[in-house]
Structure formats: C-alpha cells, structure tokens
Scaffold this motif. Structure first.
Motif, PDB file in Angstrom:
ATOM      1  N   SER A  19       0.842  -1.207   0.000  1.00 46.85           N
ATOM      2  CA  SER A  19       0.000   0.000   0.000  1.00 46.85           C
ATOM      3  C   SER A  19       0.871   1.248   0.000  1.00 46.85           C
ATOM      4  CB  SER A  19      -0.916  -0.002   1.220  1.00 46.85           C
ATOM      5  OG  SER A  19      -1.788  -1.110   1.209  1.00 46.85           O
ATOM      6  N   PHE A  20       1.965   1.199   0.748  1.00 47.96           N
ATOM      7  CA  PHE A  20       2.923   2.308   0.761  1.00 47.96           C
ATOM      8  C   PHE A  20       3.538   2.502  -0.628  1.00 47.96           C
ATOM      9  CE2 PHE A  20       7.481   3.358   1.015  1.00 47.96           C
ATOM     10  CZ  PHE A  20       7.402   4.668   1.480  1.00 47.96           C
ATOM     11  N   ILE A  21       3.898   1.401  -1.284  1.00 45.71           N
ATOM     12  CA  ILE A  21       4.481   1.484  -2.634  1.00 45.71           C
ATOM     13  C   ILE A  21       3.498   2.138  -3.598  1.00 45.71           C
ATOM     14  CG2 ILE A  21       5.296   0.130  -4.603  1.00 45.71           C
ATOM     15  CD1 ILE A  21       6.329  -1.942  -2.574  1.00 45.71           C
ATOM     16  N   LEU A  22       2.245   1.704  -3.558  1.00 45.64           N
ATOM     17  CA  LEU A  22       1.236   2.275  -4.448  1.00 45.64           C
ATOM     18  C   LEU A  22       1.005   3.750  -4.146  1.00 45.64           C
ATOM     19  CD1 LEU A  22      -1.491  -0.522  -4.706  1.00 45.64           C
ATOM     20  CD2 LEU A  22       0.232   0.099  -6.397  1.00 45.64           C
ATOM     21  N   LYS A  25       4.150   5.619  -5.538  1.00 49.98           N
ATOM     22  CA  LYS A  25       4.382   5.547  -6.987  1.00 49.98           C
ATOM     23  C   LYS A  25       3.134   5.873  -7.805  1.00 49.98           C
ATOM     24  CE  LYS A  25       8.688   4.639  -6.848  1.00 49.98           C
ATOM     25  NZ  LYS A  25       9.669   5.589  -7.412  1.00 49.98           N
ATOM     26  N   ARG A  26       1.993   5.378  -7.357  1.00 47.03           N
ATOM     27  CA  ARG A  26       0.715   5.640  -8.034  1.00 47.03           C
ATOM     28  C   ARG A  26       0.792   5.330  -9.526  1.00 47.03           C
ATOM     29  NH1 ARG A  26      -1.220  11.272  -4.980  1.00 47.03           N
ATOM     30  NH2 ARG A  26      -0.752  10.537  -2.874  1.00 47.03           N
ATOM     31  N   ASN A  27       1.255   4.149  -9.850  1.00 44.74           N
ATOM     32  CA  ASN A  27       1.333   3.740 -11.251  1.00 44.74           C
ATOM     33  C   ASN A  27       0.963   2.268 -11.393  1.00 44.74           C
ATOM     34  OD1 ASN A  27       3.601   2.259 -10.420  1.00 44.74           O
ATOM     35  ND2 ASN A  27       5.018   3.873 -11.049  1.00 44.74           N
ATOM     36  N   GLY A 284      15.594   4.029 -14.164  1.00 49.00           N
ATOM     37  CA  GLY A 284      16.195   4.864 -13.124  1.00 49.00           C
ATOM     38  C   GLY A 284      15.335   6.048 -12.768  1.00 49.00           C
ATOM     39  N   TYR A 285      14.311   6.318 -13.637  1.00 49.30           N
ATOM     40  CA  TYR A 285      13.391   7.420 -13.355  1.00 49.30           C
ATOM     41  C   TYR A 285      12.217   6.894 -12.569  1.00 49.30           C
ATOM     42  CZ  TYR A 285       9.885  11.033 -14.181  1.00 49.30           C
ATOM     43  OH  TYR A 285       8.912  11.981 -14.031  1.00 49.30           O
ATOM     44  N   SER A 286      11.877   7.561 -11.504  1.00 46.40           N
ATOM     45  CA  SER A 286      10.762   7.136 -10.657  1.00 46.40           C
ATOM     46  C   SER A 286       9.488   7.784 -11.146  1.00 46.40           C
ATOM     47  CB  SER A 286      11.025   7.535  -9.198  1.00 46.40           C
ATOM     48  OG  SER A 286       9.941   7.179  -8.394  1.00 46.40           O
ATOM     49  N   SER A 287       8.668   6.996 -11.834  1.00 47.15           N
ATOM     50  CA  SER A 287       7.452   7.552 -12.435  1.00 47.15           C
ATOM     51  C   SER A 287       6.399   7.810 -11.381  1.00 47.15           C
ATOM     52  CB  SER A 287       6.894   6.578 -13.490  1.00 47.15           C
ATOM     53  OG  SER A 287       6.468   5.405 -12.873  1.00 47.15           O
ATOM     54  N   SER A 288       5.536   8.764 -11.653  1.00 50.05           N
ATOM     55  CA  SER A 288       4.432   9.065 -10.747  1.00 50.05           C
ATOM     56  C   SER A 288       3.141   9.192 -11.535  1.00 50.05           C
ATOM     57  CB  SER A 288       4.725  10.345  -9.980  1.00 50.05           C
ATOM     58  OG  SER A 288       4.918  11.414 -10.866  1.00 50.05           O
TER      59      SER A 288
END
Length: 288
Positions: A19-22, A25-27, A284-288
């Motif tokens: 849940s924390f990961i989602l 990141k919300r992807n 390497g890019y952290s998508s949101s």
C-alpha cells in the motif's frame, strides 16, 4: 493458535508495505511488477515445494487438511512477503546493500519460524534461502526494467506469462484449499493434498501458456476465442473425470473453471495491450 498470529503479522506487514508502494508511486507498473514477482515465486515453488517437498509450513489456518494448511503458509510467503519486498527493491532502485539486507532479514524470519516450530525443513537449509533470495530480488529489478520498456518480443511475453500465471494459480488453487470443490488424483504422491495441489500447479502452468499464446491470435470475431476456450476447458475437465484423475465435489466446480478460463483469457488480452501501451520511461526514473 499462536502459529497463525505470526503468519497474519507477515501478511499485514506485506499488504501495508505494498500500500505504501502504491501511495508513493501511483502507477500500474508497480502492480504489474508485483504480479510478475508472484508468478516467478509460484514457478519456483512448483518445483522445490510442490514436487521436491523442500519445507513445510504450519500456520494453523486450516485444521482439517494438513497439506492445504501447509500450502496456505507457502501462499503467504510467495504471494505476499517475498514479492512485495522484491517490488519495493525494484521500484525504488535499491542497491545491492539493500538486497543483502532484505535477504538476511528473510533468513532471520525463517530462522525464527523454525525456532517457533511453525515452519520446518525437509532437505532445505537456511543457506539456500540466503543464496537464492539475492538472485530473486535482482530478477525483480530486471523485470521492472522490462516493464518500463515495453516490447513485443520474449521479454514482453515472459512478463505476460508470469502475470497470467499468478492470477491463474491463485484462482485455481485457492478454491480447492478453502472449499474442497475438487480433488486431483494423478497418483504422484501418497498425500492426497500434495497430489491434488501438484497437478493443480501443472494445470495452471499449461493454461497460462495457452492464454498467452491465444493473445497472438487475431480474429475478426474475437468472441470465438472465448467460446472455444470455455468449451475446451469443459472438455478437458470431462476427460480428467473420465480418466479418474479429477473428482468434482460440488455443483459449481466445473462451471467455475469454465467461467474462469474465459475471464483469464480476457484479462490476459487486456494486460497484453496495457503492457504494450505503457509509457517508455527511462530506467532509473521514478514515475508518478
């Protein structure tokens, strides 16, 4: 009942972590990666757990059937704890120090469960866990790399197969464990529970491959694939019954698996398209 408390704690922590990961990141990539990691864990466990009987879990969830209870303990580990941590490592691009840390943490948890007598080894050793987990976590980073760079080659269909397998295995085996809707009797093991789950694992591996292959088939009337898939599942079940390998114990058993086959084919095709349409994000890019 203290057995189940430890497994519930592991389950709650895993769900909270994902849940924390989602939230961060919300992807959809994170969800696809989790399902891929679950599929990979199921594939490994089919070999070392179902067929080679490497270890035993004792969560005390189901008292009526020892092996089904054993299998649920494996499910907590392979569908939640390990895949969620592997997803965390991959999506946050954690380095080898973190991989070694989490591998050591799981070795510690395994040691604790051994001391609590809620888990036991047959031929397995703690060293195997310590050596194997870094490779499992490293593969999660590779899978995430593939998911972020969609393609139509082997990489795409391997990811699709693992995702489909995670869904198919869960939907196929969990009703057997909780509702005893069917029994497989291929005669591979003396324990009927192990015998049933082992054939169920082979079943899901084969039908997942079928769903992935059928996504390549393009028809003007796409509904024909769904009709054929449901009919094929019905025929396969009848053949297994007539061969004495399958005993269907409830009225909804065969309709469930026929409907499930159609649903899984639909989901496989949807996921196939979504994986192809995901934005190509630089690794390497952290998508949101």
């Amino acid at each position: 009942m203290h057995n189940s408390y430890w497994y519930y704690a592991l389950l709650v922590l895993s769900i909270s972590l994902f849940s924390f990961i989602l939230f961060k990141k919300r992807n959809t990539q994170s969800l696809y990666l989790l399902l891929t990691n679950i599929g990979g864990a199921f594939l490994i466990e089919t070999v070392i757990y179902n067929f080679l009987a490497c270890y035993n879990y004792n969560p005390n969830f189901i008292k009526a059937n020892e092996f089904y209870d054993n299998n649920l303990g494996a499910f907590v580990s392979n569908a939640f704890a390990l895949p969620v941590v592997a997803t965390l490592i991959a999506v946050f691009h954690l380095n080898w120090i973190w991989i070694i840390f989490f591998s050591g943490l799981f070795v510690g948890i395994e040691w604790l469960f051994l001391k609590l007598h809620i888990y036991s080894h047959n031929w397995w050793r703690l060293a195997y866990t310590g050596l194997g987990l870094p490779f499992y976590f490293a593969m999660a980073k590779i899978y995430y790399h593939w998911i972020l760079r969609p393609s139509k080659g082997f990489q795409h269909y391997w990811i699709l197969y693992l995702i489909t397998g995670s869904l198919s295995a869960s939907a196929h085996v969990l009703p057997i464990i909780f509702f005893s809707n069917r029994i497989y009797s291929p005669g591979w093991f003396e324990n009927p529970g192990r015998d049933s789950i082992a054939l169920g694992a082979i079943f899901y591996l084969c039908d997942s491959l079928y769903y992935c292959l059928l996504t390549k088939l393009s028809l003007k009337r796409n509904w024909i694939k769904y009709i054929f898939t449901g009919f094929l599942m019905y025929v396969v079940n009848l053949m297994l019954i007539n061969a004495g390998i399958l005993r269907s114990l409830v009225w909804w058993d065969i309709p469930y698996y026929v409907g499930l086959s159609i649903l899984l084919l639909m989901l496989t095709e949807i996921i196939d398209k979504r994986l192809s349409q995901l934005p190509k994000i630089p690794f390497g890019y952290s998508s949101s």
